[in-house]
Design a protein around this motif. Structure first.
Motif, PDB file in Angstrom:
ATOM      1  N   ALA A 120      99.688 105.549 -50.174  1.00 40.51           N
ATOM      2  CA  ALA A 120      98.920 104.418 -49.654  1.00 40.51           C
ATOM      3  C   ALA A 120      97.618 104.234 -50.424  1.00 40.51           C
ATOM      4  O   ALA A 120      97.222 103.111 -50.755  1.00 40.51           O
ATOM      5  CB  ALA A 120      98.636 104.620 -48.166  1.00 40.51           C
ATOM      6  N   VAL A 121      96.954 105.342 -50.738  1.00 44.24           N
ATOM      7  CA  VAL A 121      95.695 105.269 -51.484  1.00 44.24           C
ATOM      8  C   VAL A 121      95.933 104.716 -52.882  1.00 44.24           C
ATOM      9  O   VAL A 121      95.224 103.814 -53.349  1.00 44.24           O
ATOM     10  CB  VAL A 121      95.034 106.658 -51.558  1.00 44.24           C
ATOM     11  CG1 VAL A 121      93.905 106.661 -52.581  1.00 44.24           C
ATOM     12  CG2 VAL A 121      94.497 107.069 -50.196  1.00 44.24           C
ATOM     13  N   LEU A 122      96.927 105.246 -53.573  1.00 40.89           N
ATOM     14  CA  LEU A 122      97.197 104.808 -54.942  1.00 40.89           C
ATOM     15  C   LEU A 122      97.533 103.321 -54.990  1.00 40.89           C
ATOM     16  O   LEU A 122      97.099 102.600 -55.899  1.00 40.89           O
ATOM     17  CB  LEU A 122      98.344 105.633 -55.532  1.00 40.89           C
ATOM     18  CG  LEU A 122      98.016 107.100 -55.824  1.00 40.89           C
ATOM     19  CD1 LEU A 122      99.286 107.871 -56.170  1.00 40.89           C
ATOM     20  CD2 LEU A 122      97.002 107.214 -56.955  1.00 40.89           C
ATOM     21  N   ASN A 123      98.303 102.850 -54.014  1.00 43.46           N
ATOM     22  CA  ASN A 123      98.633 101.426 -53.982  1.00 43.46           C
ATOM     23  C   ASN A 123      97.409 100.577 -53.673  1.00 43.46           C
ATOM     24  O   ASN A 123      97.171  99.544 -54.309  1.00 43.46           O
ATOM     25  CB  ASN A 123      99.719 101.157 -52.944  1.00 43.46           C
ATOM     26  CG  ASN A 123     101.110 101.485 -53.455  1.00 43.46           C
ATOM     27  OD1 ASN A 123     101.284 101.850 -54.612  1.00 43.46           O
ATOM     28  ND2 ASN A 123     102.097 101.361 -52.595  1.00 43.46           N
ATOM     29  N   ALA A 124      96.627 101.015 -52.687  1.00 45.54           N
ATOM     30  CA  ALA A 124      95.508 100.197 -52.225  1.00 45.54           C
ATOM     31  C   ALA A 124      94.399 100.097 -53.256  1.00 45.54           C
ATOM     32  O   ALA A 124      93.764  99.047 -53.402  1.00 45.54           O
ATOM     33  CB  ALA A 124      94.957 100.758 -50.917  1.00 45.54           C
ATOM     34  N   GLU A 125      94.154 101.177 -54.001  1.00 48.71           N
ATOM     35  CA  GLU A 125      92.979 101.182 -54.857  1.00 48.71           C
ATOM     36  C   GLU A 125      93.213 100.536 -56.221  1.00 48.71           C
ATOM     37  O   GLU A 125      92.280 100.445 -57.025  1.00 48.71           O
ATOM     38  CB  GLU A 125      92.462 102.604 -55.036  1.00 48.71           C
ATOM     39  CG  GLU A 125      93.335 103.516 -55.862  1.00 48.71           C
ATOM     40  CD  GLU A 125      92.755 104.927 -55.956  1.00 48.71           C
ATOM     41  OE1 GLU A 125      91.850 105.240 -55.168  1.00 48.71           O
ATOM     42  OE2 GLU A 125      93.214 105.691 -56.815  1.00 48.71           O
ATOM     43  N   GLU A 126      94.417 100.045 -56.481  1.00 52.02           N
ATOM     44  CA  GLU A 126      94.666  99.420 -57.778  1.00 52.02           C
ATOM     45  C   GLU A 126      93.773  98.206 -58.005  1.00 52.02           C
ATOM     46  O   GLU A 126      93.425  97.889 -59.129  1.00 52.02           O
ATOM     47  CB  GLU A 126      96.143  99.043 -57.904  1.00 52.02           C
ATOM     48  CG  GLU A 126      97.035 100.257 -58.150  1.00 52.02           C
ATOM     49  CD  GLU A 126      98.470  99.877 -58.442  1.00 52.02           C
ATOM     50  OE1 GLU A 126      98.855  98.728 -58.152  1.00 52.02           O
ATOM     51  OE2 GLU A 126      99.209 100.729 -58.961  1.00 52.02           O
ATOM     52  N   GLY A 127      93.417  97.519 -56.918  1.00 48.97           N
ATOM     53  CA  GLY A 127      92.542  96.366 -57.074  1.00 48.97           C
ATOM     54  C   GLY A 127      91.096  96.643 -56.706  1.00 48.97           C
ATOM     55  O   GLY A 127      90.298  95.718 -56.574  1.00 48.97           O
ATOM     56  N   MET A 128      90.743  97.916 -56.551  1.00 49.31           N
ATOM     57  CA  MET A 128      89.402  98.273 -56.110  1.00 49.31           C
ATOM     58  C   MET A 128      88.515  98.706 -57.266  1.00 49.31           C
ATOM     59  O   MET A 128      89.000  99.147 -58.304  1.00 49.31           O
ATOM     60  CB  MET A 128      89.471  99.438 -55.109  1.00 49.31           C
ATOM     61  CG  MET A 128      90.178  99.153 -53.820  1.00 49.31           C
ATOM     62  SD  MET A 128      90.179 100.640 -52.765  1.00 49.31           S
ATOM     63  CE  MET A 128      91.110 100.035 -51.354  1.00 49.31           C
TER      64      MET A 128
END
Length: 251
Positions: free
Chosen positions: A207-215
């Motif tokens: 979940a973290v790896l997916n979410a932070e791609e645009g962060m």
């Protein structure tokens, strides 16, 4: 059935099963992938998923016959449906392993890019030949750029070349290359290794790896800290720390 789905010991194996068309994504295969992903999404206890193709190819991309003679609006609908399938695959809460052999072209290479880990057989041939048919690659280009870099991605896209497995590994497009006879054993072995880890930790990491791609960096760090706190408050994490401090060997 155009998609076979089996489960064993917390591992799923999804096989695109349209070998007579090199597993090209026609309407039926798209529908069956959507149904299979729905089953995977609802599968309690699943910890990893391996995806491969039957016959001589992983996936030859969009079925060009479905695009012949259709309006731009209908073509747009077709490729957007393919992109949504890829997004659902990427959004699965468990890690995914692509077992790639034979052709992975166009939408097929894009489909592979949305997996967390990619293992290629020596027979694999990967490329984005859409430009040779007169159109741009409709989805997956941003992931390709992240994996192989701006220059190499543009070279592959503009020239429309198909590369072999060794070159794909050299540029970072796939993570490992193995003999064809060892492809599924290797991919399933990776899935079992992932499945042996804490399911809460693995799901949080995904979940973290997916979410932070645009962060940005700070936003991503904050998200990672919050995910760590959730994982830390589990018995598995406490046991891991206890075993480390007490020098116990972990499985």
């Amino acid at each position: 059935m155009p998609v076979d789905l089996t489960f064993c010991d917390q591992i799923g194996v999804m096989t695109l099963n349209r070998p007579e068309a090199l597993n090209a994504l026609d309407h039926q295969l798209q529908a069956d992938l959507e149904a299979a992903l729905g089953e995977v999404e609802g599968r309690a206890g699943l910890r990893a998923l391996v995806v491969t193709g039957a016959g001589r190819a992983f996936c030859a991309g969009s079925d060009v016959k479905d695009l012949y003679g259709v309006s731009p609006e209908e073509a747009d609908r077709i490729v957007r449906r393919e992109a949504r399938i890829c997004h659902r695959l990427a959004d699965l809460p468990v890690p995914t392993v692509a077992a790639i052999h034979g052709y992975a072209l166009g939408g097929g290479i894009a489909f592979a890019l949305y997996h967390d880990i990619r293992v290629a057989a020596e027979s694999a041939r990967l490329g984005c030949p859409e430009i040779r048919l007169g159109w741009s690659t409709p989805y997956g280009m941003s992931l390709l750029t992240r994996l192989v870099g701006r220059g190499k991605a543009r070279e592959l896209l503009f020239r429309g070349h198909v590369i072999d497995a060794r070159e794909a590994h050299r540029i970072g497009l796939v993570d490992e290359v193995v003999p064809d006879a060892e492809l599924m054993e290797t991919a399933e072995g990776i899935a079992r290794e992932v499945a042996a880890h804490s399911p809460a930790g693995v799901r949080a990491l995904k979940a973290v790896l997916n979410a932070e791609e645009g962060m940005g960096m700070r936003e991503a760090d904050d998200y990672e800290c919050r995910a760590f706190r959730v994982c830390f408050d589990t018995e598995e994490a406490r046991a891991g720390i206890r075993d480390f401090v007490e020098k116990r060997k972990r499985p």
